[in-house]
Design a protein around this motif. Structure first.
Motif, mmCIF file in Angstrom:
data_model
loop_
_atom_site.group_PDB
_atom_site.id
_atom_site.type_symbol
_atom_site.label_atom_id
_atom_site.label_comp_id
_atom_site.label_asym_id
_atom_site.label_seq_id
_atom_site.Cartn_x
_atom_site.Cartn_y
_atom_site.Cartn_z
ATOM 1 N N GLU A 197 30.985 61.960 9.620
ATOM 2 C CA GLU A 197 29.620 61.971 10.158
ATOM 3 C C GLU A 197 29.460 60.925 11.263
ATOM 4 N N TRP A 198 30.003 59.727 11.040
ATOM 5 C CA TRP A 198 29.936 58.677 12.068
ATOM 6 C C TRP A 198 30.709 59.085 13.314
ATOM 7 N N LEU A 199 31.882 59.655 13.133
ATOM 8 C CA LEU A 199 32.692 60.053 14.281
ATOM 9 C C LEU A 199 31.994 61.149 15.087
ATOM 10 N N ALA A 200 31.363 62.097 14.399
ATOM 11 C CA ALA A 200 30.636 63.155 15.106
ATOM 12 C C ALA A 200 29.426 62.601 15.846
ATOM 13 N N LEU A 201 28.746 61.637 15.227
ATOM 14 C CA LEU A 201 27.559 61.054 15.843
ATOM 15 C C LEU A 201 27.899 60.288 17.113
ATOM 16 N N ARG A 202 29.038 59.606 17.136
ATOM 17 C CA ARG A 202 29.383 58.781 18.283
ATOM 18 C C ARG A 202 30.096 59.564 19.393
ATOM 19 N N GLU A 203 30.582 60.766 19.115
ATOM 20 C CA GLU A 203 31.409 61.474 20.103
ATOM 21 C C GLU A 203 30.701 61.693 21.441
ATOM 22 N N PRO A 204 29.443 62.159 21.491
ATOM 23 C CA PRO A 204 28.817 62.333 22.805
ATOM 24 C C PRO A 204 28.703 61.026 23.589
ATOM 25 N N ALA A 205 28.407 59.928 22.896
ATOM 26 C CA ALA A 205 28.327 58.626 23.573
ATOM 27 C C ALA A 205 29.692 58.189 24.070
ATOM 28 N N ASP A 206 30.725 58.422 23.287
ATOM 29 C CA ASP A 206 32.080 58.082 23.705
ATOM 30 C C ASP A 206 32.478 58.844 24.966
ATOM 31 N N HIS A 207 32.194 60.132 24.975
ATOM 32 C CA HIS A 207 32.577 60.947 26.135
ATOM 33 C C HIS A 207 31.791 60.530 27.385
ATOM 34 N N ALA A 208 30.519 60.222 27.213
ATOM 35 C CA ALA A 208 29.708 59.795 28.360
ATOM 36 C C ALA A 208 30.143 58.436 28.890
ATOM 37 N N ALA A 209 30.674 57.585 28.003
ATOM 38 C CA ALA A 209 31.000 56.213 28.395
ATOM 39 C C ALA A 209 32.367 56.077 29.044
ATOM 40 N N ARG A 210 33.269 57.017 28.854
ATOM 41 C CA ARG A 210 34.626 56.893 29.412
ATOM 42 C C ARG A 210 34.568 56.530 30.890
ATOM 43 N N LEU A 250 41.066 64.007 22.332
ATOM 44 C CA LEU A 250 41.541 65.217 23.013
ATOM 45 C C LEU A 250 40.395 65.870 23.771
ATOM 46 N N ARG A 251 39.280 66.063 23.105
ATOM 47 C CA ARG A 251 38.141 66.738 23.736
ATOM 48 C C ARG A 251 37.593 65.939 24.909
ATOM 49 N N GLY A 252 37.753 64.618 24.868
ATOM 50 C CA GLY A 252 37.211 63.783 25.929
ATOM 51 C C GLY A 252 38.096 63.640 27.143
ATOM 52 N N SER A 253 39.389 63.989 27.031
ATOM 53 C CA SER A 253 40.309 63.729 28.145
ATOM 54 C C SER A 253 41.128 64.931 28.602
ATOM 55 N N TYR A 254 41.076 66.025 27.870
ATOM 56 C CA TYR A 254 41.934 67.175 28.192
ATOM 57 C C TYR A 254 41.721 67.690 29.611
ATOM 58 N N ALA A 255 40.461 67.659 30.103
ATOM 59 C CA ALA A 255 40.140 68.288 31.384
ATOM 60 C C ALA A 255 40.845 67.613 32.559
ATOM 61 N N ALA A 256 41.221 66.337 32.417
ATOM 62 C CA ALA A 256 41.875 65.612 33.506
ATOM 63 C C ALA A 256 43.381 65.829 33.535
ATOM 64 N N LEU A 257 43.919 66.520 32.531
ATOM 65 C CA LEU A 257 45.368 66.614 32.354
ATOM 66 C C LEU A 257 45.882 68.009 32.746
ATOM 67 N N PRO A 258 47.206 68.174 32.835
ATOM 68 C CA PRO A 258 47.775 69.440 33.304
ATOM 69 C C PRO A 258 47.348 70.666 32.500
ATOM 70 N N ALA A 259 47.667 71.842 33.064
ATOM 71 C CA ALA A 259 47.179 73.104 32.504
ATOM 72 C C ALA A 259 47.730 73.391 31.121
#
Length: 279
Positions: free
Chosen positions: A7-20, A51-60
């Motif tokens: 639950e904590w990990l799910a709650l923080r995920e949007p903030a983590d992705h926005a903060a990168r 993975l969900r926060g960084s995949y888009a910057a990496l190869p196909a």
């Protein structure tokens, strides 16, 4: 290693992705831009947020190995990734995902990263990653980890390492005492010996420089305002509980601070992203 609830990990995920830090992540992507495929080892992967926060910057084509001590979180990661992907299918023990123009193969491994660190890094991935992880490790473990990467010249992308900054608004008379006690708790053993806590990113950067690897860092602070109420409240409650465990403040002072923080307008929580690679 100390665990974290799904639950904590799910709650923080949007903030983590926005903060990168976008510059650091872009530099990682640029380093691998000429590679058609990439193997990634994600340490302390939890439910797969990194993975969900960084995949888009990496190869196909990407192959991720998610490593964690918590088998339940690894199972949750597979569930979340299936729901997140545009398409998902099982291929033996692996999960094959399609997301946008990326094809991502995912393997999960339950591993004790204190006992089996060198064995895991011996898998020789193209990239090692971790998020919100190294502040839990000790200085000794971090230096051991850097040495294990530096030998085979493995690059590291480490996101969201806590750096000790906290600024709540409006201010409260107990803010400084609460932060000092929380930092004390951050240095307690989280499974790898006395934790480096807020000093982790600097310890890691210095160790990489001494090993001859190039290092870049960038700010990735959470900025939690009016739209982040549930996360702000959970953060305040977690800090209060940690401070109680230290025994450094009286219960009444903690309760007063927590009552005020549940209605705080905003908070900044400092993190750093780090990108280390062979010269």
């Amino acid at each position: 290693m100390a665990g974290f609830s799904p639950e904590w990990l799910a709650l923080r995920e949007p903030a983590d992705h926005a903060a990168r830090n976008p510059q650091v992540l872009a530099a990682v992507g640029a380093y691998f831009a000429d590679k058609p495929s990439l193997s990634v080892l994600d340490l302390g992967s939890g439910a797969g947020s990194n993975l969900r926060g960084s995949y888009a910057a990496l190869p196909a084509r990407q192959h991720w190995t998610l490593v964690d001590h918590d088998g339940a979180l690894l199972a949750r990661a597979r569930e979340h990734l299936r729901a997140w992907a545009d398409e998902a299918r099982e291929q033996g023990e692996e999960l094959v995902l399609a997301k946008g123009d990326k094809t991502i193969t995912v393997d999960t491994r339950r591993v004790d990263l204190d006992k089996d660190l060198e064995w895991v890094l011996g898998w020789q991935p193209d990239l090692v990653t971790a998020a919100a992880f190294f502040d839990l490790a000790s200085k000794t473990w971090i230096e051991r980890f850097v040495a294990a990467l530096a030998g085979p010249k493995l690059p590291l992308y480490a996101a969201l390492t806590y750096d000790g900054r906290e600024r709540w608004k409006p201010a409260h008379r107990a803010d400084a005492q609460m932060l000092a006690a929380f930092k004390h708790h951050q240095h307690m053993d989280k499974g790898f010996g006395p934790a480096a806590g807020p000093e982790a990113c600097e310890i890691m950067a210095e160790a990489f420089r001494k090993s001859g690897l190039a290092v870049s860092t960038g700010d990735s602070a959470w900025m939690l305002d009016g739209g982040s109420g549930p996360l702000r409240q959970a953060l305040a409650e977690g800090i209060a509980e940690a401070v109680r465990e230290t025994g450094q403040l009286e219960a009444a002072a903690i309760a007063s601070w927590l009552a005020a923080r549940r209605d705080a307008a905003s908070v900044l929580v400092g993190h750093q992203d780090l990108w280390a690679r062979p010269v």
